[in-house]
Design an enzyme around this catalytic site. Structure first.
Site, PDB file in Angstrom:
ATOM      1  N   GLU A  40      -7.303  18.004 -35.729  1.00 57.95           N
ATOM      2  CA  GLU A  40      -8.488  17.313 -35.185  1.00 57.95           C
ATOM      3  C   GLU A  40      -8.616  16.241 -34.167  1.00 57.95           C
ATOM      4  O   GLU A  40      -9.291  16.084 -33.205  1.00 57.95           O
ATOM      5  CB  GLU A  40      -9.327  16.562 -36.285  1.00 57.95           C
ATOM      6  CG  GLU A  40      -9.639  17.752 -37.378  1.00 57.95           C
ATOM      7  CD  GLU A  40     -10.042  17.171 -38.524  1.00 57.95           C
ATOM      8  OE1 GLU A  40     -11.267  16.843 -39.103  1.00 57.95           O
ATOM      9  OE2 GLU A  40      -9.195  16.847 -39.643  1.00 57.95           O
ATOM     10  N   TYR A  94      -6.794   1.448   2.237  1.00 58.93           N
ATOM     11  CA  TYR A  94      -6.471   0.987   0.891  1.00 58.93           C
ATOM     12  C   TYR A  94      -7.507   0.019   0.530  1.00 58.93           C
ATOM     13  O   TYR A  94      -8.230  -0.515   1.213  1.00 58.93           O
ATOM     14  CB  TYR A  94      -5.136   0.171   0.849  1.00 58.93           C
ATOM     15  CG  TYR A  94      -4.939  -0.347  -0.560  1.00 58.93           C
ATOM     16  CD1 TYR A  94      -4.523   0.257  -1.459  1.00 58.93           C
ATOM     17  CD2 TYR A  94      -5.220  -1.805  -0.819  1.00 58.93           C
ATOM     18  CE1 TYR A  94      -4.215  -0.274  -2.664  1.00 58.93           C
ATOM     19  CE2 TYR A  94      -5.470  -2.377  -2.053  1.00 58.93           C
ATOM     20  CZ  TYR A  94      -4.599  -1.576  -3.098  1.00 58.93           C
ATOM     21  OH  TYR A  94      -4.769  -1.853  -4.460  1.00 58.93           O
ATOM     22  N   ASN A 149       0.807  -1.397   0.010  1.00 61.00           N
ATOM     23  CA  ASN A 149      -0.242  -0.125   0.234  1.00 61.00           C
ATOM     24  C   ASN A 149       0.939   1.035   0.273  1.00 61.00           C
ATOM     25  O   ASN A 149       0.494   2.283  -0.754  1.00 61.00           O
ATOM     26  CB  ASN A 149      -1.089  -0.079   1.221  1.00 61.00           C
ATOM     27  CG  ASN A 149      -1.880  -1.119   1.345  1.00 61.00           C
ATOM     28  OD1 ASN A 149      -1.947  -1.939   0.171  1.00 61.00           O
ATOM     29  ND2 ASN A 149      -2.513  -1.278   2.356  1.00 61.00           N
ATOM     30  N   SER A 176      -6.956  13.058 -48.794  1.00 62.12           N
ATOM     31  CA  SER A 176      -8.159  12.343 -48.727  1.00 62.12           C
ATOM     32  C   SER A 176      -8.085  11.111 -49.813  1.00 62.12           C
ATOM     33  O   SER A 176      -6.990  11.071 -50.961  1.00 62.12           O
ATOM     34  CB  SER A 176      -9.358  13.206 -49.149  1.00 62.12           C
ATOM     35  OG  SER A 176     -10.381  12.236 -49.902  1.00 62.12           O
ATOM     36  N   LYS A 226      -7.896  17.474 -51.268  1.00 61.47           N
ATOM     37  CA  LYS A 226      -7.667  17.817 -50.046  1.00 61.47           C
ATOM     38  C   LYS A 226      -6.551  17.986 -49.181  1.00 61.47           C
ATOM     39  O   LYS A 226      -5.835  17.113 -49.516  1.00 61.47           O
ATOM     40  CB  LYS A 226      -8.721  16.653 -49.285  1.00 61.47           C
ATOM     41  CG  LYS A 226     -10.367  16.635 -49.800  1.00 61.47           C
ATOM     42  CD  LYS A 226     -10.839  17.820 -49.338  1.00 61.47           C
ATOM     43  CE  LYS A 226     -11.145  18.010 -47.702  1.00 61.47           C
ATOM     44  NZ  LYS A 226     -11.993  17.176 -47.260  1.00 61.47           N
ATOM     45  N   THR A 273     -16.211  38.084 -30.568  1.00 67.75           N
ATOM     46  CA  THR A 273     -17.034  37.418 -29.359  1.00 67.75           C
ATOM     47  C   THR A 273     -18.256  36.812 -30.024  1.00 67.75           C
ATOM     48  O   THR A 273     -18.785  37.484 -30.901  1.00 67.75           O
ATOM     49  CB  THR A 273     -17.728  38.607 -28.227  1.00 67.75           C
ATOM     50  OG1 THR A 273     -18.156  39.650 -28.882  1.00 67.75           O
ATOM     51  CG2 THR A 273     -16.010  39.330 -27.650  1.00 67.75           C
ATOM     52  N   HIS A 274     -18.867  36.069 -29.286  1.00 73.72           N
ATOM     53  CA  HIS A 274     -20.034  35.430 -29.880  1.00 73.72           C
ATOM     54  C   HIS A 274     -19.667  34.764 -31.254  1.00 73.72           C
ATOM     55  O   HIS A 274     -20.532  34.678 -31.888  1.00 73.72           O
ATOM     56  CB  HIS A 274     -21.330  36.129 -29.820  1.00 73.72           C
ATOM     57  CG  HIS A 274     -21.609  36.936 -28.700  1.00 73.72           C
ATOM     58  ND1 HIS A 274     -22.418  36.466 -27.951  1.00 73.72           N
ATOM     59  CD2 HIS A 274     -21.073  38.050 -28.222  1.00 73.72           C
ATOM     60  CE1 HIS A 274     -22.310  37.419 -26.669  1.00 73.72           C
ATOM     61  NE2 HIS A 274     -21.601  38.500 -26.971  1.00 73.72           N
ATOM     62  N   ASN A 277      -6.015  17.941 -45.274  1.00 78.87           N
ATOM     63  CA  ASN A 277      -6.827  17.890 -44.029  1.00 78.87           C
ATOM     64  C   ASN A 277      -6.003  18.165 -42.746  1.00 78.87           C
ATOM     65  O   ASN A 277      -4.900  17.776 -42.768  1.00 78.87           O
ATOM     66  CB  ASN A 277      -7.517  16.718 -44.004  1.00 78.87           C
ATOM     67  CG  ASN A 277      -8.688  16.253 -44.903  1.00 78.87           C
ATOM     68  OD1 ASN A 277      -9.326  17.226 -45.433  1.00 78.87           O
ATOM     69  ND2 ASN A 277      -8.777  15.413 -45.383  1.00 78.87           N
TER      70      ASN A 277
END
Ligand code: ARG
Length: 481
Positions: A305, A332, A125, A292, A298, A170-171, A300
């Site tokens: 991601e 424990y 322990n 791709s 493409k 913003t937003h 990517n």
């Protein structure tokens, strides 16, 4: 129980693990062994477990529980086992359960009764938390170095991109213009808070539990202070029950890791957007992009991601540990064995994400032309115009309203504010002279800022210098470590 010297050790039946005492008259069922083993994942603790064991053996020698030649034999054998594991020549056996039992059994195989003495005054322990704490302390130091490198990567862009003005949002709507390095240093601030949190968590990780034994301490004269110093711990766990139970240090570090992962994810999302045709702010380094299998055109941003996606795993790791410790009584519980897979996963994931983020940050290129071309869309200078009016005595609410009207007129004509004739201002009830054009257009609006922490070029320049100093002393510190 008889006192006096032990005359002989009677080998029992084939009771594989040193942890199965004479209380058992049967060997463990193979199904238990397969289910309960953790060697599959905790073997990566071997170096730290061995460090803890060497310190423990030396301490046992100092307090007279081991003879000097026994300490030497144990230390030598432990170092030998470490080298064997390093070389991948160590035999792993599921019936030995975990890394601690493997190393102990290997000692017994090599040294016989001397090997059987290492566990004096120790329990798995306190052993497991010692190894985990030592491992995590090293991991935190590595993560801190990676975060510093990421900060340096952003800092290295600041001079290069100093004259680029970007829209800030913003937003998710265009709001005000900022210097590109203002963005880069915003990220540096974020990583800096993460580093502070790591430092803070490290203080509690860096607590010595060795010598608290199973849960109540030991009746043997162990020198806990010496062990703590030997292993570089900065404090001692002061309650053995708490020490046997405490997994706060894991939950706490994981919560910092979750935040780092989310910070990385937010940055990745931003740069994914910025690299789209729609934004066109950024060209990602092709060496870190993928193609791709069907669409030949493409390029990517898979790495970004994946950084975004992997953050979910890290949040899940934190969640696992929080649920794991919920409602567990002192001290424990075997449940704790399950703390390691999420801990290792979170450290590995964040470390890998930080590592791959660094070259992307260094090598991405801003598309200055595209950015400049679109910069006068969205009336980024409207707020600065309002403040220019306020500075000339117009009450804020009047200025706010009037600039709104002017923006409306500009939108009708399809022009930016800087292309409005003076008459348009007059029509909106504003009696201004040509000096108003000094603050119109995004680049000029940026020049008008002055408050501390703002995007004013003077402020940003000062912050770049401050960061450079901060991260340079940081390199010194790391090199001296
Ligand atoms: N493999 C175990 C863990 O990770 C080691 C501690 C075992 N302790 C015990 N009392 N069974 O938690």
């Amino acid at each position: 129980m008889s006192s006096g010297p032990i005359i002989a050790w009677h080998e029992g039946a084939s009771l594989a693990s040193p942890s199965r005492s004479g209380v058992f008259s049967v060997a463990a069922d193979g199904r238990l062994e397969r289910y309960a083993q953790s060697i599959e994942f905790d073997r990566r603790l071997y170096r730290h477990d061995i460090r803890g064991s060497i310190a423990h053996a030396r301490m046992l020698g100092r307090v007279g529980l081991l003879r000097p030649e026994e300490v030497d034999a144990l230390v030598e054998a432990l170092q030998d086992i470490e080298r064997e594991i390093d070389r991948d020549e160590f035999p792993w056996r599921i019936e030995l359960e975990d890394i601690h039992m493997h190393i102990e059994q290997a000692l017994i195989d090599r040294l016989g009764d001397v090997g059987r003495k290492l566990h004096t005054g120790r329990s798995r322990n306190d052993q497991v938390t010692t190894a985990t704490r030592l491992w995590l302390r090293d991991a935190i130091d590595r993560l801190d170095e990676r975060l510093a490198s990421l900060q340096r990567a952003f800092l290295s862009r600041c001079d290069r991109d100093f004259d680029v003005v970007l829209p800030a949002y913003t937003h998710f709507q265009r709001a005000q213009p900022v210097l590109a390095p203002h963005y880069w240093l915003a990220y540096c601030e974020r990583w800096e808070r993460d580093r502070e949190r790591l430092r803070d968590a490290r203080r509690r990780v860096n607590t010595c539990t060795l010598g608290t034994a199973a849960l109540a301490g030991s009746s043997l004269p162990l020198d806990r202070e010496w062990v703590a110093r030997e292993l570089g711990f900065e404090r001692l766990a002061e309650n053995s029950l708490d020490a046997s139970f405490d997994r706060d240090f894991i939950a706490e570090t994981l919560s910092v890791l979750a935040l780092i992962a989310l910070h990385l994810s937010g940055w990745a999302e931003e740069w994914i957007l910025w690299s789209t045709v729609e934004y066109g702010f950024l060209r990602l380094p092709a060496a870190f992009c993928t193609g791709s299998s069907i669409m030949p055109q493409k390029i990517n941003p898979d790495v970004l991601e994946l950084i975004r996606g992997k953050s979910g795993r890290v949040v899940g790791d934190l969640q696992s540990v929080l649920v794991l410790i919920k409602g567990l009584p002192l001290a424990y519980n075997r449940d704790f064995q399950e703390d390691k897979p999420p801990l290792f996963d979170a450290v590995d994931t964040v470390e890998a994400s930080l590592e791959i983020a660094i070259p992307i940050v260094e090598e991405a290129e801003l598309d200055r032309e595209r950015i400049a071309r679109g910069l006068e869309q969205g009336y980024l200078d409207a707020t600065t115009l309002m403040e220019w009016l306020i500075a000339r005595g117009v009450p804020q609410r009047r200025a706010h309203h009037a600039v709104g009207e002017i923006v409306q007129r500009a939108m009708e004509r399809g022009v930016p504010l800087k292309e409005l004739p003076l008459e348009a201002f007059a029509e909106a009830g504003l009696d201004v002279d040509a000096s108003v054009y000094d603050v119109l257009g995004a680049p000029r609006a940026v020049e008008a800022f002055r408050t501390r922490g703002s995007t004013s070029p003077t402020q940003v320049r000062a912050r770049i210098d401050a960061w450079r100093k901060r991260l340079e002393t940081d390199t010194d510190r790391q090199q001296n470590r």
